[in-house]
Design an enzyme around this catalytic site. Structure first.
Site, short mmCIF file in Angstrom:
data_model
loop_
_atom_site.label_atom_id
_atom_site.label_comp_id
_atom_site.label_asym_id
_atom_site.label_seq_id
_atom_site.Cartn_x
_atom_site.Cartn_y
_atom_site.Cartn_z
N CYS A 27 0.82 -1.23 0.00
CA CYS A 27 0.00 0.00 0.00
C CYS A 27 0.85 1.27 0.00
CB CYS A 27 -0.93 0.02 1.21
SG CYS A 27 -2.20 -1.23 1.11
C1 LIG Z 1 -11.13 -5.53 8.19
C2 LIG Z 1 -11.93 -4.66 9.15
C3 LIG Z 1 -12.86 -3.75 8.36
C4 LIG Z 1 -12.79 -5.56 10.03
O1 LIG Z 1 -13.45 -4.78 11.02
P1 LIG Z 1 -13.43 -5.24 12.55
O2 LIG Z 1 -14.27 -4.30 13.27
O3 LIG Z 1 -12.00 -5.37 12.98
O4 LIG Z 1 -14.17 -6.62 12.47
P2 LIG Z 1 -13.74 -8.05 13.03
O5 LIG Z 1 -12.96 -8.77 11.97
O6 LIG Z 1 -13.13 -7.94 14.39
O7 LIG Z 1 -15.16 -8.73 13.14
C5 LIG Z 1 -16.16 -8.27 14.07
C6 LIG Z 1 -17.36 -9.20 13.98
O8 LIG Z 1 -17.98 -9.06 12.70
C7 LIG Z 1 -18.06 -10.33 12.04
N1 LIG Z 1 -17.85 -10.15 10.62
C8 LIG Z 1 -16.68 -10.18 9.92
N2 LIG Z 1 -16.93 -10.00 8.63
C9 LIG Z 1 -18.25 -9.82 8.49
C10 LIG Z 1 -19.08 -9.60 7.37
N3 LIG Z 1 -18.59 -9.48 6.14
N4 LIG Z 1 -20.42 -9.47 7.59
C11 LIG Z 1 -20.94 -9.58 8.81
N5 LIG Z 1 -20.19 -9.80 9.92
C12 LIG Z 1 -18.85 -9.92 9.74
C13 LIG Z 1 -16.95 -11.15 12.67
O9 LIG Z 1 -17.24 -12.52 12.57
C14 LIG Z 1 -16.99 -10.68 14.11
O10 LIG Z 1 -18.05 -11.31 14.79
P3 LIG Z 1 -17.91 -11.71 16.33
O11 LIG Z 1 -17.72 -10.41 17.05
O12 LIG Z 1 -19.22 -12.39 16.61
O13 LIG Z 1 -16.72 -12.60 16.39
C15 LIG Z 1 -11.00 -3.78 10.00
O14 LIG Z 1 -10.35 -4.58 10.96
C16 LIG Z 1 -9.96 -3.06 9.20
O15 LIG Z 1 -10.23 -2.41 8.21
N6 LIG Z 1 -8.71 -3.08 9.66
C17 LIG Z 1 -7.62 -2.37 9.03
C18 LIG Z 1 -7.17 -3.17 7.90
C19 LIG Z 1 -6.22 -2.45 6.99
O16 LIG Z 1 -6.08 -1.26 6.96
N7 LIG Z 1 -5.57 -3.22 6.20
C20 LIG Z 1 -4.71 -2.70 5.22
C21 LIG Z 1 -4.97 -3.51 4.03
S1 LIG Z 1 -3.86 -3.10 2.82
#
Ligand SMILES: CC(C)(COP(=O)(O)OP(=O)(O)OC[C@H]1O[C@@H](n2cnc3c(N)ncnc32)[C@H](O)[C@@H]1OP(=O)(O)O)[C@@H](O)C(=O)NCCC(=O)NCCS
Length: 373
Positions: free
Chosen positions: A156
């Site tokens: 990125c």
């Molecule tokens: C990926 C991201 C959006 C996920 O958000 P989050 O709030 O961390 O979500 P989590 O993965 O902890 O999941 C929270 C809950 O939602 C659920 N969940 C995950 N994906 C889901 C989806 N597509 N739809 C519905 N629920 C979902 C999970 O199972 C979890 O449920 P639980 O609490 O019952 O276990 C976030 O972590 C993020 O953007 N992080 C930064 C990543 C980044 O910048 N990466 C760089 C890439 S180049």
């Protein structure tokens, strides 16, 4: 030493867009078919049932509402769930080259420059389509640029790292102007069957013309006041695809050969690192946080960007202070912060200071301080 400026930015946006609703409908169709096909194994406890995705979760967790893609039908087909990008013959320009050239032409036009004014091409992006020849050399040929070209990959942060290399070349007199292009087909390395990440990425290409200030004539110039880069090894964002897969007799289509992340850990680790790097960079440049009128941040997650700016400013940002493009583009890897710069620069007055910042796999973080001329 010469002063380097960004004299033009360019953007290529693919023709198709996929909304969260369309993406979730396709994903949930796949989940229902999987669970029906594996009903007995699931009942015996041998296979885990898959859970459906949700539009509300995606928007709340990421801020993403839709994404532009190079192919829509292949991604949304629940039996395929990946873009369909036919192989081209060696006699045709490749798709990364084609996207890069479209963004480059936009940047050249805005910089008031032609191929004859450019001495080097850097293709800086997360995913290169082949080992060699470098895509940058193909772009050079497609545009008719003399001089040199090479590819760089810092995930990125490829654009900001590429920008530093280009600025160095211009400052040292090795080039009058360098074209930095970031063609990103992120959907081709995204696992659309993974509920945690299927919504994250989109496709786009951006371009920057980095030029000697005394030669630049464009009406849209930003002085590069400084660049500061940081990397720190982490497995929390990883993709194991590579040329050794074959020699390892590994399954080239396995999930770890696509984008995999521990999103929550990334969020927690990276936000403080970015805020600290930008604050230190401003301080070293003799500037205060209050001197900055705009933050063009990496566009991965809205909550991440809000937190980073809150850490810097000690308050919530006004929308114009940290513009958002990830709502319609999703995460376009290295292109994201440059799209924000491209779309949100014309309203700034001469003398305004802004920070272009990327962050992502590596971990890798880049901060570039710009002043509008
Ligand atoms: C990926 C991201 C959006 C996920 O958000 P989050 O709030 O961390 O979500 P989590 O993965 O902890 O999941 C929270 C809950 O939602 C659920 N969940 C995950 N994906 C889901 C989806 N597509 N739809 C519905 N629920 C979902 C999970 O199972 C979890 O449920 P639980 O609490 O019952 O276990 C976030 O972590 C993020 O953007 N992080 C930064 C990543 C980044 O910048 N990466 C760089 C890439 S180049």
């Amino acid at each position: 030493m010469h002063q380097a400026v960004i004299s033009g930015t360019g953007l290529y946006t693919p023709a198709y867009s996929i909304s969260n609703e369309e993406l979730v409908e396709s994903f949930n169709t796949y989940v229902r078919a999987f669970n029906a096909d594996h009903a007995e194994a699931i009942a015996r406890g041998e296979t885990d049932a898959l859970s459906e995705s949700s539009v509300a979760f995606i928007e709340k967790a990421s801020g993403i509402k839709s994404r532009f893609v190079v192919d829509k039908a292949g991604i949304l087909d629940p039996r395929r769930m990946m873009p369909r990008i036919p192989e081209r013959s060696n006699d045709e320009w490749g798709i990364l080259c084609e996207m890069a050239v479209a963004a480059a032409k936009d940047a050249l036009q805005r910089a008031g420059r032609s191929a004859a004014d450019i001495d080097g091409v850097i293709v800086a992006c997360s995913n290169l389509q082949r080992a060699y020849p470098a895509v940058a050399i193909e772009v050079q040929a497609a545009l008719g640029i003399h001089g040199f070209g090479f590819d760089m990959n810092v995930a990125c942060s490829s654009a900001t790292f590429g920008l530093q290399v280009a600025a160095n070349a211009v400052q040292l007199g090795q080039a009058r102007a360098v074209l930095v292009v970031d063609p990103e087909i992120c959907t081709a390395h995204l696992n659309f069957r993974d509920r945690d990440s299927h919504f994250i990425f989109g496709d786009a290409a951006t371009a920057l013309i980095v030029e000697r200030a005394d030669l630049a004539t464009s009406s849209r110039q930003f002085e590069i006041l400084g660049t500061k880069l940081l990397t720190q090894f982490s497995n929390n964002i990883r993709n194991n695809f590579g040329f050794l897969n074959r020699a390892a007799d590994a399954d080239g289509l396995a999930a770890d050969k696509l984008f995999v992340q521990e999103g929550r850990k990334v969020f927690k680790d990276v936000c403080p690192m970015v805020a600290e790097l930008i604050a230190a960079h401003l301080h070293e440049t003799g500037l205060a946080v209050s001197d900055v009128q705009r933050y063009w941040l990496h566009q991965a997650n809205l909550n991440m960007n809000l937190l980073i700016v809150r850490k810097l400013l000690g308050r919530d940002a006004e929308p114009h202070e940290a513009p958002v493009i990830l709502d319609t583009y999703a995460n376009t890897s290295s292109a994201g912060s440059v799209i924000a710069l491209h779309k949100y620069q014309d309203d700034l007055p001469s003398g305004a200071v802004g920070v272009l910042s990327s962050f992502g796999a590596g971990y890798s973080i880049g901060s570039v301080i710009l002043r509008k001329r």
